[in-house]
Design a protein around this motif. Sequence first.
Motif, PDB file in Angstrom:
ATOM      1  N   SER A  18      22.913 -41.409 -52.931  1.00 45.39           N
ATOM      2  CA  SER A  18      24.378 -41.917 -52.635  1.00 45.39           C
ATOM      3  C   SER A  18      24.677 -43.170 -53.907  1.00 45.39           C
ATOM      4  CB  SER A  18      24.422 -42.417 -51.358  1.00 45.39           C
ATOM      5  OG  SER A  18      23.427 -43.544 -50.984  1.00 45.39           O
TER       6      SER A  18
ATOM      7  N   TYR B 146      30.768 -34.508 -51.711  1.00 48.56           N
ATOM      8  CA  TYR B 146      31.036 -35.442 -52.835  1.00 48.56           C
ATOM      9  C   TYR B 146      32.196 -36.203 -52.474  1.00 48.56           C
ATOM     10  CZ  TYR B 146      26.675 -33.708 -54.708  1.00 48.56           C
ATOM     11  OH  TYR B 146      25.306 -33.492 -54.905  1.00 48.56           O
ATOM     12  N   GLU B 149      31.899 -37.659 -48.657  1.00 51.56           N
ATOM     13  CA  GLU B 149      30.680 -38.359 -48.693  1.00 51.56           C
ATOM     14  C   GLU B 149      30.238 -38.121 -47.130  1.00 51.56           C
ATOM     15  OE1 GLU B 149      30.451 -42.170 -50.718  1.00 51.56           O
ATOM     16  OE2 GLU B 149      32.168 -41.431 -51.738  1.00 51.56           O
TER      17      GLU B 149
END
Lengths: 340, 201
Positions: A18, B146, B149
Amino acid sequence: MNKKDYLNSKTIDFLEDSNFIRLIKYQYAEDVAFWEQLLDEYPEARPFFNSASIQLKLILSANDIIAPTGLKDRLWSEIKASNLANNNATRLRKRIYYWSSGIAALFAITAYISWFMLSSITVRTAYGESKKLSLPDGSQIVLNANSTLRYPRAYAWKKLRQISLEGEAYFKVVHLNHNHDEIRQGELFRASTGTAQVEVLGTEFNLKERRGLTTVALVKGSVQVRSLKTGISYLMKEGNVVEVDSTKGEISTAQISASQFASWKEGKLIVNHTSVNEIIQAFEDLYGYKVILDNPTLGQKKIGGSISIKSEQSLLFTLSNILNVNVKKEGKTIRLESRR
Amino acid sequence: MNFQLSDTDIWARMLKGDENALDEIYQVYFDSLYRYGMRILNNEDEVKDCLHNLFTKIWETRTKLGPTDNIRYYLFSALKNVINSHYTKEKKYQKVEINDQTVFDLQFNLESAYIKKEELTEKVLQLSQAMKQLTPRQKEIIYLRYFEEMSYDQISEIMGLTTKGTYKLSARALESLRQIMQIDKGLLLLLFMELKKINVF
């Protein structure tokens, strides 16, 4: 973030990280500085970093979709309008629900009251069985065998205390009236058979209806007997016994004492100059047998005294001795045969 | 952490019948939801209908709904359900499987990828070609991962898959791409066939 964590990172590891995703997506200055430093320290990670970076940039290159201007606000006002309508509909539904449940409850109550007011309670006795019962006003009734008593479920709520009878019963009616000149609602008691009506304020009497003949025996107080056929009334005095027949509706007084008539309660039959046929009829009514005398002239014989009717055996035993007959029982038929 | 707390809080206010809370939620998430809906349905009117249904249904059933600390995820799941039932209704008379989602509008564009000229190698071009071969569901997973998230758990819930399946799928999709980056042209065709097999789930 620890730089060492990325020492052995391959392309796929970067793509799953992340922190890496944040760097490529937003390019925050502090992130950029961190990663530049990291790649300087671990140059061997650079090829994988570059590969992952290109892949993610390609992914993020995807076409954007932007709502037409004004759509957001337009849609919101439509949603708000629908929600408002829905709020009102819910309120209306609730109101309808309350009203309908109220109406349903009202119907249920009405149905219950009408059932309560219109239905009746029935008490039956089988052959050879007697029952004692008391009515809501405290009146006592002894129901003889093979009899049916009916009274309203709302007995205590009715203007008239009213019962109907098939068979035989002894009544001890509670006196509710205090002022004789003014008889109020609920103070009068009426017992009816198929042929006669007995109206009282409060007394003790025996009422019998068998084979179309109604017999009223007044033990205490006073009653008025009315023939349903002729409408004629007769005011009975204490100790009187009155008969009303079903064919003509005639009222006649009988030559027996009332107390003698009510003696069945004590389990005996007090007879005085009574024919054997009458006793046999009483036996048939109480115990449900058909009695056949092989010598019919025996039926004319008059007897007197006290006969126990507590059980069919004792009654039959008495009869067989008085009449000097043998008793033969075949199912529901009893044959009385003269002894030779 | 603060954000999550306020998520729980604003949701609770909405459940209690606070119309302003619903308004706030709508204002924050409209764009994300609209984009996601458009990528699946590709039709403005239908997306509008679905969003209308979503927000009126939430309001209508608020007394029966549970709490949430992640409104974005909650709304995406709910929108996906609305879209699925919308599909069922729309396609009732056509012989189309409900789950047979034919489109996920996610078009990768090499030109707008901000890739430096010196990085534009043969391999990158191949990758770009390979990504165009991704199935709609693979594209949806990549989008949720992506762009929105979301975690693999959340993605699998939204898409009605087991977590393991999603993770495997996503990892395999990425793995395929990674391999494309490093292998030569000859094997590329085989990999495309492999990608098509993944579409089985």
